[in-house]
Motif scaffolding. Structure first.
Motif, PDB file in Angstrom:
ATOM      1  N   LEU A 155       0.830  -1.212   0.000  1.00 14.06           N
ATOM      2  CA  LEU A 155       0.000   0.000   0.000  1.00 14.06           C
ATOM      3  C   LEU A 155       0.859   1.254   0.000  1.00 14.06           C
ATOM      4  O   LEU A 155       0.600   2.202  -0.758  1.00 14.06           O
ATOM      5  CB  LEU A 155      -0.909  -0.002   1.229  1.00 14.06           C
ATOM      6  CG  LEU A 155      -2.180  -0.839   1.153  1.00 14.06           C
ATOM      7  CD1 LEU A 155      -2.882  -0.839   2.503  1.00 14.06           C
ATOM      8  CD2 LEU A 155      -3.112  -0.293   0.077  1.00 14.06           C
ATOM      9  N   ALA A 159       1.072   3.957  -2.934  1.00 14.04           N
ATOM     10  CA  ALA A 159       0.684   5.342  -2.631  1.00 14.04           C
ATOM     11  C   ALA A 159       1.780   6.322  -3.027  1.00 14.04           C
ATOM     12  O   ALA A 159       1.505   7.406  -3.569  1.00 14.04           O
ATOM     13  CB  ALA A 159       0.364   5.475  -1.151  1.00 14.04           C
ATOM     14  N   GLN A 189      -7.863   5.940   3.307  1.00 12.25           N
ATOM     15  CA  GLN A 189      -6.838   6.886   2.907  1.00 12.25           C
ATOM     16  C   GLN A 189      -5.548   6.698   3.710  1.00 12.25           C
ATOM     17  O   GLN A 189      -5.588   6.352   4.898  1.00 12.25           O
ATOM     18  CB  GLN A 189      -7.313   8.330   3.096  1.00 12.25           C
ATOM     19  CG  GLN A 189      -8.330   8.803   2.054  1.00 12.25           C
ATOM     20  CD  GLN A 189      -8.662  10.275   2.251  1.00 12.25           C
ATOM     21  OE1 GLN A 189      -9.267  10.641   3.248  1.00 12.25           O
ATOM     22  NE2 GLN A 189      -8.275  11.101   1.310  1.00 12.25           N
ATOM     23  N   VAL A 210      -3.902  10.030   0.029  1.00 18.61           N
ATOM     24  CA  VAL A 210      -4.028   9.067  -1.069  1.00 18.61           C
ATOM     25  C   VAL A 210      -5.130   8.071  -0.726  1.00 18.61           C
ATOM     26  O   VAL A 210      -5.106   7.440   0.331  1.00 18.61           O
ATOM     27  CB  VAL A 210      -2.701   8.306  -1.285  1.00 18.61           C
ATOM     28  CG1 VAL A 210      -2.836   7.318  -2.438  1.00 18.61           C
ATOM     29  CG2 VAL A 210      -1.554   9.283  -1.549  1.00 18.61           C
ATOM     30  N   TYR A 212      -7.034   4.515  -1.047  1.00 21.91           N
ATOM     31  CA  TYR A 212      -6.590   3.162  -1.357  1.00 21.91           C
ATOM     32  C   TYR A 212      -7.747   2.185  -1.240  1.00 21.91           C
ATOM     33  O   TYR A 212      -8.697   2.400  -0.495  1.00 21.91           O
ATOM     34  CB  TYR A 212      -5.437   2.722  -0.439  1.00 21.91           C
ATOM     35  CG  TYR A 212      -5.830   2.462   1.008  1.00 21.91           C
ATOM     36  CD1 TYR A 212      -6.267   1.199   1.423  1.00 21.91           C
ATOM     37  CD2 TYR A 212      -5.745   3.466   1.972  1.00 21.91           C
ATOM     38  CE1 TYR A 212      -6.610   0.944   2.743  1.00 21.91           C
ATOM     39  CE2 TYR A 212      -6.092   3.225   3.300  1.00 21.91           C
ATOM     40  CZ  TYR A 212      -6.517   1.964   3.672  1.00 21.91           C
ATOM     41  OH  TYR A 212      -6.864   1.729   4.980  1.00 21.91           O
ATOM     42  N   THR A 221      -4.244   2.722  -5.697  1.00 21.71           N
ATOM     43  CA  THR A 221      -4.136   3.983  -4.963  1.00 21.71           C
ATOM     44  C   THR A 221      -4.412   5.131  -5.924  1.00 21.71           C
ATOM     45  O   THR A 221      -4.126   5.041  -7.124  1.00 21.71           O
ATOM     46  CB  THR A 221      -2.752   4.148  -4.309  1.00 21.71           C
ATOM     47  OG1 THR A 221      -1.731   4.057  -5.313  1.00 21.71           O
ATOM     48  CG2 THR A 221      -2.528   3.093  -3.241  1.00 21.71           C
ATOM     49  N   CYS A 223      -4.375   9.588  -6.165  1.00 22.69           N
ATOM     50  CA  CYS A 223      -3.960  10.854  -5.565  1.00 22.69           C
ATOM     51  C   CYS A 223      -4.309  12.001  -6.505  1.00 22.69           C
ATOM     52  O   CYS A 223      -4.098  11.898  -7.733  1.00 22.69           O
ATOM     53  CB  CYS A 223      -2.453  10.844  -5.298  1.00 22.69           C
ATOM     54  SG  CYS A 223      -1.815  12.330  -4.483  1.00 22.69           S
TER      55      CYS A 223
END
Length: 229
Positions: A155, A159, A189, A210, A212, A221, A223
């Motif tokens: 993760l 991210a 997030q 970000v 997820y 992810t 952003c």
């Protein structure tokens, strides 16, 4: 090679997006013409995997742009391999083993977008790669994330890839994973703080969040860098 629409995830950012599944073993160079995309000269000698992933990503980008009302579009690459989007468009492409996804926006307040698809790392990979991906200052937040997620390092890696893609249109230079430090997380997030000033509008300490989500095998992810109000 067939590029089939794939509902991999429902993105949490409300922008136009498109996903495809494909089979690298079925790839042929003629597939570029089939999907009205040029085969770049620089990929002429690339392996089938690289060509197939490039084509799938560009196809997804073209489909996502059509959702914004644009005609079929060819997304070329800059010298640094970043996609060259039409004027007024921010976009992002990601691919991992035989899946690809693109997201685009024509919102003038959006300064950059980043998405990243990753296959979940094995437990062994997560242990071995911690020192390469994780800074000491992130250890406490990482341990908290580990209590709720089975693939915390995947993760964080994903991210940080999304952060890089989202910030690059403004920063316009390479910056490493150490530039963003995980500080906390919520149910959907991960929250980071910049450890250095990347741009006059992105000073040290700026918080970046970000989104997820996970499936059985994949991590997504997302952003978005927006202009200050």
């Amino acid at each position: 090679m067939s590029l089939s629409p794939a509902e991999l995830f429902t993105p949490q950012l409300s922008f136009a997006s498109y996903s495809s599944a494909f089979c690298i073993a079925d790839y042929q160079d003629s597939d570029f013409a089939r999907y009205a995309q040029p085969l770049p000269d620089k990929l002429g000698r690339a392996v089938a995997k690289r060509k197939a992933e490039y084509l799938a990503g560009r196809h997804c980008a073209s489909q996502a742009l059509q959702m914004l009302g644009l005609p079929h579009t060819v997304i070329a690459s800059a010298d640094n391999r970043a996609p060259i989007w039409p004027k007024g468009i921010q976009g992002t492409i990601s691919h991992t083993q035989e899946v690809a996804m693109a997201m685009v926006s024509d919102d003038p307040k959006v300064r950059g977008l980043g998405i990243d698809l990753e296959r979940k790392m094995s437990d062994k990979q997560e242990r071995e790669l911690q020192t390469q991906i994780l800074a000491k200052a992130e250890q406490a937040a990482f341990e908290q994330l580990s209590k709720t997620q089975s693939c915390p390092l995947t993760l964080i890696f994903s991210a940080k890839e999304s952060i890089y893609k989202a910030l690059y249109p403004v920063v316009q230079r390479f910056f490493g994973f150490e530039a963003a430090c995980l500080i906390e997380h919520s149910d959907n997030q991960l929250h980071f703080a910049l450890t250095e000033t990347l741009h006059e509008t992105l000073p040290q300490g700026t918080r970046i969040s970000v989104y997820y989500q996970l499936s059985d095998e994949l991590v997504l992810t997302e952003c978005c860098l927006r202009a200050a109000p």
